[in-house]
Scaffold this active site. Structure first.
Site, PDB file in Angstrom:
ATOM      1  N   PRO A  44      59.369  54.122 -10.867  1.00  0.00           N
ATOM      2  CA  PRO A  44      59.846  53.161 -11.864  1.00  0.00           C
ATOM      3  C   PRO A  44      58.844  53.040 -13.001  1.00  0.00           C
ATOM      4  CG  PRO A  44      59.099  52.007  -9.876  1.00  0.00           C
ATOM      5  CD  PRO A  44      59.003  53.481  -9.593  1.00  0.00           C
ATOM      6  N   GLN A 100      64.317  47.645  -8.405  1.00  0.00           N
ATOM      7  CA  GLN A 100      62.994  47.038  -8.220  1.00  0.00           C
ATOM      8  C   GLN A 100      62.968  45.626  -8.803  1.00  0.00           C
ATOM      9  OE1 GLN A 100      59.198  47.907 -10.282  1.00  0.00           O
ATOM     10  NE2 GLN A 100      58.510  48.684  -8.291  1.00  0.00           N
ATOM     11  N   CYS A 133      52.388  45.632 -10.512  1.00  0.00           N
ATOM     12  CA  CYS A 133      52.319  45.506 -11.971  1.00  0.00           C
ATOM     13  C   CYS A 133      51.008  44.821 -12.379  1.00  0.00           C
ATOM     14  CB  CYS A 133      53.518  44.719 -12.502  1.00  0.00           C
ATOM     15  SG  CYS A 133      53.434  44.512 -14.289  1.00  0.00           S
ATOM     16  N   LYS A 172      56.028  48.264  -3.393  1.00  0.00           N
ATOM     17  CA  LYS A 172      55.152  49.200  -4.100  1.00  0.00           C
ATOM     18  C   LYS A 172      53.935  48.416  -4.544  1.00  0.00           C
ATOM     19  CE  LYS A 172      55.275  52.650  -7.857  1.00  0.00           C
ATOM     20  NZ  LYS A 172      54.578  52.021  -8.984  1.00  0.00           N
ATOM     21  N   GLY A 234      50.403  58.308  -8.157  1.00  0.00           N
ATOM     22  CA  GLY A 234      49.147  58.378  -8.901  1.00  0.00           C
ATOM     23  C   GLY A 234      48.744  59.802  -9.195  1.00  0.00           C
ATOM     24  N   ASP A 235      48.794  60.167 -10.483  1.00  0.00           N
ATOM     25  CA  ASP A 235      48.377  61.496 -10.927  1.00  0.00           C
ATOM     26  C   ASP A 235      49.263  62.628 -10.421  1.00  0.00           C
ATOM     27  OD1 ASP A 235      46.349  60.349 -12.362  1.00  0.00           O
ATOM     28  OD2 ASP A 235      44.788  60.763 -10.873  1.00  0.00           O
ATOM     29  N   ARG A 258      54.008  59.263 -15.110  1.00  0.00           N
ATOM     30  CA  ARG A 258      53.717  59.834 -16.433  1.00  0.00           C
ATOM     31  C   ARG A 258      53.992  61.330 -16.483  1.00  0.00           C
ATOM     32  NH1 ARG A 258      48.037  56.930 -17.005  1.00  0.00           N
ATOM     33  NH2 ARG A 258      48.143  57.452 -14.782  1.00  0.00           N
TER      34      ARG A 258
HETATM   35  C1  LIG Z   1      54.791  52.964 -18.925  1.00  0.00           C
HETATM   36  C2  LIG Z   1      54.708  52.668 -17.443  1.00  0.00           C
HETATM   37  C3  LIG Z   1      55.533  51.701 -16.913  1.00  0.00           C
HETATM   38  C4  LIG Z   1      55.475  51.408 -15.538  1.00  0.00           C
HETATM   39  N1  LIG Z   1      56.348  50.492 -15.019  1.00  0.00           N
HETATM   40  C5  LIG Z   1      56.372  50.285 -13.665  1.00  0.00           C
HETATM   41  C6  LIG Z   1      57.356  49.439 -13.073  1.00  0.00           C
HETATM   42  O1  LIG Z   1      58.243  48.866 -13.739  1.00  0.00           O
HETATM   43  N2  LIG Z   1      57.304  49.276 -11.727  1.00  0.00           N
HETATM   44  C7  LIG Z   1      56.359  49.891 -10.942  1.00  0.00           C
HETATM   45  O2  LIG Z   1      56.349  49.716  -9.742  1.00  0.00           O
HETATM   46  N3  LIG Z   1      55.436  50.701 -11.479  1.00  0.00           N
HETATM   47  C8  LIG Z   1      55.436  50.922 -12.800  1.00  0.00           C
HETATM   48  N4  LIG Z   1      54.535  51.808 -13.335  1.00  0.00           N
HETATM   49  C9  LIG Z   1      53.599  52.515 -12.437  1.00  0.00           C
HETATM   50  C10 LIG Z   1      54.153  53.884 -12.007  1.00  0.00           C
HETATM   51  O3  LIG Z   1      55.330  53.734 -11.241  1.00  0.00           O
HETATM   52  C11 LIG Z   1      53.107  54.680 -11.200  1.00  0.00           C
HETATM   53  O4  LIG Z   1      52.869  54.036  -9.977  1.00  0.00           O
HETATM   54  C12 LIG Z   1      51.795  54.852 -11.958  1.00  0.00           C
HETATM   55  O5  LIG Z   1      52.023  55.189 -13.314  1.00  0.00           O
HETATM   56  C13 LIG Z   1      50.900  55.926 -11.329  1.00  0.00           C
HETATM   57  O6  LIG Z   1      51.463  57.189 -11.445  1.00  0.00           O
HETATM   58  P1  LIG Z   1      50.961  58.307 -12.520  1.00  0.00           P
HETATM   59  O7  LIG Z   1      49.454  58.342 -12.458  1.00  0.00           O
HETATM   60  O8  LIG Z   1      51.620  59.555 -12.018  1.00  0.00           O
HETATM   61  O9  LIG Z   1      51.462  57.856 -13.844  1.00  0.00           O
HETATM   62  C14 LIG Z   1      54.560  52.099 -14.703  1.00  0.00           C
HETATM   63  C15 LIG Z   1      53.728  53.070 -15.267  1.00  0.00           C
HETATM   64  C16 LIG Z   1      53.792  53.372 -16.616  1.00  0.00           C
HETATM   65  C17 LIG Z   1      52.890  54.440 -17.174  1.00  0.00           C
END
Ligand SMILES: Cc1cc2nc3c(=O)[nH]c(=O)nc-3n(C[C@H](O)[C@H](O)[C@H](O)COP(=O)(O)O)c2cc1C
Length: 355
Positions: A44, A100, A133, A172, A234-235, A258
């Site tokens: 999400p 969520q 969050c 989460k 994460g990553d 991302r």
């Molecule tokens: C722009 C953005 C918005 C996000 N919004 C949510 C969200 O609404 N709910 C949630 O559980 N995590 C949210 N996250 C966290 C991501 O789901 C994820 O756990 C986090 O970015 C780590 O993954 P990554 O390093 O692959 O980006 C958000 C992340 C980003 C970058």
């Protein structure tokens, strides 16, 4: 024609009690089944993973998708607001998907979870509770990652939602709250005791927001400690990273966040790598521009012309690193209509074809 699901579905059935043994709980079995089907999920992301993009990712092989986080308090006060309707809409391709919710009031969370299931009895696979969050206006109110500081309250929220709906309830959360905190394992055990059917762990603390390297070891430790399925986050920026996280942590599924921005191909690439050991070539410039155009058309159909403004960041992600991208980005930011944006992208495609 609109292709998105909306509010107004018939009422659902009631709830059932959860089994005492997590391993025998039909809701845990249901999550296992969902994750086994495809174990690279779309995470999400508020402001990013709207229904049209989720539909695109699903087509490219994403497993479970989730709505952006939705405020239980917001739904309580304005259940039929345009924002609520958009946030709870779904793309037909993503059914069944996760919803969520965020909030720290057990009663309100339970009420809103039940109300959502009553509206979407046949499309929602599970309710996920956001306990990660990091944003101050959320966490400082004790919601989102703020719940990691009050595990008893977090458990009350989970227990109330589990009792209110008959679909699986998941949470989460993060590695911990403060910069040095590493409370994920004990937090995860408390959530399991409270009745969750699975957990997702983001290997960064709240203090880190999205900076620094994610700690995958904490995902492995949570996986080793729990009976219910564990999803790592994460990553996961590439298909190779998705496979590496699965292999290194032993988790049941991983989420791309991302890594999926402007890159729905990550799911196709991850499936090819995980299922067949095959490394697919990256999308061509042509494919990236055509995807940006498709995404823009779908977002405009979903939310009207103002989606052109929201498309700016997506276009920037799609064209990142391509010749002339910064110049095109400036022009995209000045676009006022979908027709203008589409023309610009078509001209950019022609320019690249001439290189
Ligand atoms: C722009 C953005 C918005 C996000 N919004 C949510 C969200 O609404 N709910 C949630 O559980 N995590 C949210 N996250 C966290 C991501 O789901 C994820 O756990 C986090 O970015 C780590 O993954 P990554 O390093 O692959 O980006 C958000 C992340 C980003 C970058």
């Amino acid at each position: 024609m609109p292709t998105f699901g909306g509010i107004g579905a018939p009422a659902s059935s009631g709830c059932t009690a959860c089994a005492a043994d997590a391993g025998a709980d039909p809701r845990v079995a249901r999550v296992r089944e969902l994750l086994a089907a495809k174990n690279v999920l779309l995470a999400p992301m508020a402001g990013v993973t709207e229904a049209p993009f989720r539909g695109i990712c699903k087509r490219f092989g994403a497993g479970l998708t989730y709505t952006e986080m939705v405020s239980a308090t917001g739904l309580h006060h304005s259940p039929d607001s345009p924002t609520a309707r958009k946030l709870l809409s779904y793309h037909p391709a993503e059914v069944p998907y996760g919803v969520q919710l965020f909030g720290a009031d057990p009663t309100m969370m339970a009420e809103q979870a039940a109300a959502i299931l009553a509206r979407y009895p046949d499309t929602v696979a599970l309710v996920d509770i956001n306990m990660g969050c990091p944003v101050a206006k959320v966490a400082n109110k004790g919601e989102g990652a703020g719940l990691m500081r009050t595990p008893e309250r977090a458990a009350e929220v989970v227990a109330a939602v589990v009792a209110a709906v008959d679909v699986p309830v998941t949470v989460k959360f993060r590695k911990g709250f403060g910069p040095e905190d590493d409370t994920a394992v004990e937090f995860a055990l408390a959530m399991e005791d409270a009745g969750v059917a699975a957990v997702a762990v983001h290997g960064r603390t709240r203090a880190q927001f999205y900076h620094g390297e994610a700690d995958w070891d904490v995902i492995a430790r949570v996986k080793a400690a729990l009976t219910v399925p564990v999803i790592g986050s994460g990553d996961v920026l590439t298909a190779a990273a998705a496979k590496a996280m699965l292999d290194e942590t032993g988790c049941d599924a991983v989420m791309a966040a991302r890594g999926a921005q402007g890159n729905p191909w990550i799911f196709r690439e991850a499936r090819a790598l995980i299922d067949h050991g095959e490394t697919l070539p990256p999308p061509t410039w042509y494919e990236r521009i055509e995807m940006a155009r498709e995404h823009a058309a779908a977002l405009v159909e979903f939310s009207g012309e103002r989606a052109v403004v929201r498309m700016r960041k997506h276009v920037a992600w799609y064209i990142h690193g391509m010749p002339g991208a910064s110049h095109v980005r400036e022009k995209v930011n000045a676009c006022r209509s979908h027709a203008e944006l589409d023309r610009l992208l078509t001209e950019y495609r022609a320019y690249l074809e001439g290189l």
